[in-house]
Design a protein around this motif. Structure first.
Motif, PDB file in Angstrom:
ATOM      1  N   ILE A 136       0.834  -1.204   0.000  1.00 46.76           N
ATOM      2  CA  ILE A 136       0.000   0.000   0.000  1.00 46.76           C
ATOM      3  C   ILE A 136       0.870   1.256   0.000  1.00 46.76           C
ATOM      4  O   ILE A 136       0.560   2.250  -0.679  1.00 46.76           O
ATOM      5  N   ALA A 137       1.968   1.218   0.738  1.00 45.67           N
ATOM      6  CA  ALA A 137       2.810   2.408   0.874  1.00 45.67           C
ATOM      7  C   ALA A 137       3.640   2.690  -0.361  1.00 45.67           C
ATOM      8  O   ALA A 137       3.877   3.856  -0.707  1.00 45.67           O
ATOM      9  N   THR A 138       4.077   1.647  -1.060  1.00 40.87           N
ATOM     10  CA  THR A 138       5.045   1.858  -2.148  1.00 40.87           C
ATOM     11  C   THR A 138       4.599   1.339  -3.507  1.00 40.87           C
ATOM     12  O   THR A 138       5.132   1.773  -4.529  1.00 40.87           O
ATOM     13  N   GLY A 139       3.638   0.424  -3.536  1.00 39.07           N
ATOM     14  CA  GLY A 139       3.317  -0.229  -4.801  1.00 39.07           C
ATOM     15  C   GLY A 139       1.978   0.111  -5.387  1.00 39.07           C
ATOM     16  O   GLY A 139       1.587  -0.437  -6.423  1.00 39.07           O
ATOM     17  N   THR A 140       1.230   1.015  -4.750  1.00 42.26           N
ATOM     18  CA  THR A 140      -0.087   1.388  -5.245  1.00 42.26           C
ATOM     19  C   THR A 140      -0.236   2.899  -5.185  1.00 42.26           C
ATOM     20  O   THR A 140       0.500   3.586  -4.458  1.00 42.26           O
ATOM     21  N   PRO A 141      -1.208   3.444  -5.923  1.00 38.93           N
ATOM     22  CA  PRO A 141      -1.491   4.884  -5.798  1.00 38.93           C
ATOM     23  C   PRO A 141      -1.971   5.212  -4.386  1.00 38.93           C
ATOM     24  O   PRO A 141      -2.189   4.330  -3.562  1.00 38.93           O
ATOM     25  N   GLU A 142      -2.149   6.479  -4.122  1.00 40.04           N
ATOM     26  CA  GLU A 142      -2.545   6.912  -2.778  1.00 40.04           C
ATOM     27  C   GLU A 142      -3.856   6.256  -2.349  1.00 40.04           C
ATOM     28  O   GLU A 142      -4.028   5.898  -1.187  1.00 40.04           O
ATOM     29  N   ARG A 143      -4.775   6.065  -3.265  1.00 39.66           N
ATOM     30  CA  ARG A 143      -6.083   5.493  -2.931  1.00 39.66           C
ATOM     31  C   ARG A 143      -6.202   4.105  -3.566  1.00 39.66           C
ATOM     32  O   ARG A 143      -5.986   3.941  -4.764  1.00 39.66           O
ATOM     33  N   THR A 144      -6.557   3.107  -2.776  1.00 42.31           N
ATOM     34  CA  THR A 144      -6.804   1.749  -3.264  1.00 42.31           C
ATOM     35  C   THR A 144      -8.264   1.407  -3.015  1.00 42.31           C
ATOM     36  O   THR A 144      -8.811   1.719  -1.945  1.00 42.31           O
ATOM     37  N   ALA A 145      -8.900   0.774  -3.970  1.00 37.94           N
ATOM     38  CA  ALA A 145     -10.335   0.505  -3.856  1.00 37.94           C
ATOM     39  C   ALA A 145     -10.634  -0.636  -2.901  1.00 37.94           C
ATOM     40  O   ALA A 145     -11.442  -0.497  -1.975  1.00 37.94           O
ATOM     41  N   ALA A 146     -10.007  -1.794  -3.125  1.00 32.94           N
ATOM     42  CA  ALA A 146     -10.420  -2.978  -2.375  1.00 32.94           C
ATOM     43  C   ALA A 146      -9.347  -4.043  -2.420  1.00 32.94           C
ATOM     44  O   ALA A 146      -8.452  -4.019  -3.273  1.00 32.94           O
ATOM     45  N   MET A 147      -9.484  -4.985  -1.502  1.00 37.03           N
ATOM     46  CA  MET A 147      -8.692  -6.210  -1.527  1.00 37.03           C
ATOM     47  C   MET A 147      -9.664  -7.367  -1.685  1.00 37.03           C
ATOM     48  O   MET A 147     -10.660  -7.475  -0.957  1.00 37.03           O
ATOM     49  N   LEU A 148      -9.385  -8.227  -2.658  1.00 34.82           N
ATOM     50  CA  LEU A 148     -10.257  -9.356  -2.992  1.00 34.82           C
ATOM     51  C   LEU A 148      -9.590 -10.638  -2.509  1.00 34.82           C
ATOM     52  O   LEU A 148      -8.446 -10.925  -2.872  1.00 34.82           O
ATOM     53  N   VAL A 149     -10.300 -11.416  -1.683  1.00 35.29           N
ATOM     54  CA  VAL A 149      -9.693 -12.556  -1.006  1.00 35.29           C
ATOM     55  C   VAL A 149     -10.616 -13.769  -1.068  1.00 35.29           C
ATOM     56  O   VAL A 149     -11.808 -13.659  -0.767  1.00 35.29           O
ATOM     57  N   GLU A 150     -10.053 -14.927  -1.428  1.00 33.39           N
ATOM     58  CA  GLU A 150     -10.734 -16.217  -1.244  1.00 33.39           C
ATOM     59  C   GLU A 150     -10.306 -16.769   0.115  1.00 33.39           C
ATOM     60  O   GLU A 150      -9.108 -16.952   0.354  1.00 33.39           O
ATOM     61  N   PRO A 151     -11.219 -17.069   1.024  1.00 31.84           N
ATOM     62  CA  PRO A 151     -10.816 -17.641   2.314  1.00 31.84           C
ATOM     63  C   PRO A 151     -10.069 -18.970   2.163  1.00 31.84           C
ATOM     64  O   PRO A 151      -9.179 -19.275   2.954  1.00 31.84           O
ATOM     65  N   VAL A 152     -10.453 -19.743   1.159  1.00 33.39           N
ATOM     66  CA  VAL A 152      -9.697 -20.928   0.750  1.00 33.39           C
ATOM     67  C   VAL A 152      -9.542 -20.838  -0.763  1.00 33.39           C
ATOM     68  O   VAL A 152     -10.536 -20.741  -1.480  1.00 33.39           O
ATOM     69  N   GLN A 153      -8.319 -20.860  -1.244  1.00 37.14           N
ATOM     70  CA  GLN A 153      -8.085 -20.727  -2.686  1.00 37.14           C
ATOM     71  C   GLN A 153      -8.331 -22.083  -3.350  1.00 37.14           C
ATOM     72  O   GLN A 153      -7.478 -22.968  -3.317  1.00 37.14           O
ATOM     73  N   GLY A 154      -9.504 -22.223  -3.957  1.00 31.50           N
ATOM     74  CA  GLY A 154      -9.901 -23.512  -4.503  1.00 31.50           C
ATOM     75  C   GLY A 154      -9.086 -23.955  -5.692  1.00 31.50           C
ATOM     76  O   GLY A 154      -8.503 -25.050  -5.703  1.00 31.50           O
ATOM     77  N   VAL A 155      -9.029 -23.139  -6.744  1.00 33.73           N
ATOM     78  CA  VAL A 155      -8.312 -23.509  -7.961  1.00 33.73           C
ATOM     79  C   VAL A 155      -6.820 -23.679  -7.673  1.00 33.73           C
ATOM     80  O   VAL A 155      -6.147 -24.510  -8.290  1.00 33.73           O
ATOM     81  N   ALA A 156      -6.292 -22.945  -6.707  1.00 34.27           N
ATOM     82  CA  ALA A 156      -4.882 -23.054  -6.345  1.00 34.27           C
ATOM     83  C   ALA A 156      -4.553 -24.353  -5.627  1.00 34.27           C
ATOM     84  O   ALA A 156      -3.386 -24.628  -5.351  1.00 34.27           O
ATOM     85  N   GLY A 157      -5.579 -25.154  -5.330  1.00 43.33           N
ATOM     86  CA  GLY A 157      -5.356 -26.435  -4.668  1.00 43.33           C
ATOM     87  C   GLY A 157      -5.790 -26.440  -3.222  1.00 43.33           C
ATOM     88  O   GLY A 157      -5.096 -26.978  -2.363  1.00 43.33           O
TER      89      GLY A 157
END
Length: 441
Positions: free
Chosen positions: A197-218
């Motif tokens: 957030i501090a160095t790799g994105t613009p000042e404003r970030t909209a959202a973080m998208l998360v799978e509680p369990v990553q299904g396709v990833a195994g």
């Protein structure tokens, strides 16, 4: 018709990026309970459930009767320009179950469409095209969903509508953090997110998208404390948390929602797959302030279709009446324990997952590199022995296991026995011991 003829027709009219399982692909003609019959005349125990869609299995009287009642009215579609009683009833049920304060529901026809809607709402609300996702994530096949997918095997090439940064997944074995316990790993992930957030994105970030369990990833769960650590960072920056519950919803992980394993509440929750027991239905439920931020009018022609909503209401009635989340937790533990007991092969790198969203990972016993070929061959042998399972994993070296939530203990033991026999059928190297497992990942 011979299967080879059907395959030729498939290849002639469908794109090459639509894959088929097995050396000789399977056409499923009928099903009952957890069993399906193929056009090859064989019966199979289904532990893939149409990619976690057939929540209750096949030929379920309660679903059939609900759909037939609606069809007898002659109205299977009217559009969102009219009041749809089943849609309103279902929205009330999902809103009440979501755990979100003052929730509003919008229906779509698929998980990809639902993810697109959540991204649209979040970026509109925050006036930013910057999103954070997880490494190895999969969120769908549409333009925006692919742009936040963290698995390069599924990513589209070319332009994307969003700016995306990737945070750490729940797989502790990669990136030099393998020696950390769960609490230390969660804090390291939070620190990584702060840096993003501090160095790799613009000042404003909209959202973080998360799978509680990553299904396709195994079937990779977030470690205990990881999502709470992420949520604390997001709250400090007023960044929305979107829970992608397309695969984890409706009790599959042993809780109604996968996020409920963590001490958080998302701003938006994306759902699809198992809610309609095979009828196309997805959607987003979220805080009213965010859900009402879209200027102008919008519709979803088939979203909240009366027929699909009737099937979904019957599905949720069944889930609640039979407490399928608790059943999934019990059956998932039995499956995990049985597989851990039976799978002593050094090429089995990991048995992991939560509830009835699980995976068996294959690696080279000496190098511990992913063994894609063996996973593929074990899947073939499972089919030969009468069991259907999927393939996946960030490196495509995992069997994916997600049976209907109505599965019985006898069927769980039968499936575990078939998987163990299939592993024995397919020789692997010997040498290094298997990687350790834990209760979640």
């Amino acid at each position: 018709m011979e299967i080879s003829d059907l395959m030729d027709r498939h290849r002639a009219v469908l794109p090459p990026w639509v894959p088929l399982f097995y050396d000789e692909p399977l056409e499923i003609e009928s099903g009952s309970g957890r069993m399906v019959r193929g056009a090859d005349g064989r019966d199979y125990l289904d532990f893939y459930a149409g990619v976690a869609v057939n929540t209750l299995g096949y030929d379920v009287p309660e679903i059939r009767e609900a759909v037939e009642r609606k069809m007898r009215t002659g109205i299977v579609h009217s559009s969102t320009f009219y009041l749809v009683r089943e849609q309103i009833d279902l929205a009330e049920r999902i809103a009440a179950a979501s755990g979100i304060d003052d929730p509003v529901v919008f229906f779509t026809t698929s998980g990809s469409d639902a993810v697109e809607t959540a991204l649209l709402l979040a970026t509109q609300y925050r006036r930013s095209q910057q999103v954070i996702a997880l490494r190895y994530a999969y969120h769908g096949r549409s333009f925006g969903a692919l742009s936040v997918t963290g698995d390069r095997a599924w990513q589209a090439q070319g332009f994307t509508p969003l700016r995306v940064a990737y945070a750490r997944s729940g797989d502790k074995r990669n990136g030099g953090l393998a020696g950390l316990d769960d609490a230390a790993y969660a804090e390291a992930c939070a620190e990584d997110l702060r840096e993003i957030i501090a160095t790799g994105t613009p000042e404003r970030t909209a959202a973080m998208l998360v799978e509680p369990v990553q299904g396709v990833a195994g079937a990779v769960p977030l470690v205990p404390g990881q999502l709470r650590a992420y949520a604390d960072v997001l709250e400090q920056h007023d960044i929305l948390l979107i829970a992608d519950e397309v695969q984890t919803g409706w009790g599959r992980t042993g809780r109604y929602w996968g996020y409920q394993w963590h001490d958080v509440t998302p701003d938006l929750l994306v759902f699809a797959k198992g809610v309609g027991s095979g009828f196309p239905l997805g959607g987003v439920v979220g805080r009213r302030e965010v859900m009402t931020s879209l200027p102008g009018a919008s519709v979803s022609t088939f979203g909240g279709n009366p027929l699909a909503c009737a099937a979904a209401l019957a599905t949720l009635d069944y889930v609640d009446a039979h407490d399928l989340p608790a059943h999934a937790l019990t059956m998932g533990r039995l499956l995990r324990e049985t597989l851990d007991t039976k799978l002593k092969d050094p090429g089995v790198g990991h048995v992991r997952g939560t509830g009835l969203l699980m995976a068996v990972e294959f690696v080279d016993p000496l190098s511990r590199e992913p063994d894609v070929s063996r996973a593929l061959r074990v899947q073939e042998r499972c089919r030969h022995r009468g069991l259907l399972v999927g393939l996946g994993g960030a490196f495509k070296n995992c069997l994916r296991i997600m049976p209907p939530l109505t599965v019985t203990a006898a069927e769980v033991r039968q499936a575990a026995g078939i998987i163990a026999a299939a592993v024995d059928d397919v020789p692997g190297g010997e040498g290094a011991p298997a990687l350790p497992t834990s209760s979640l990942n």
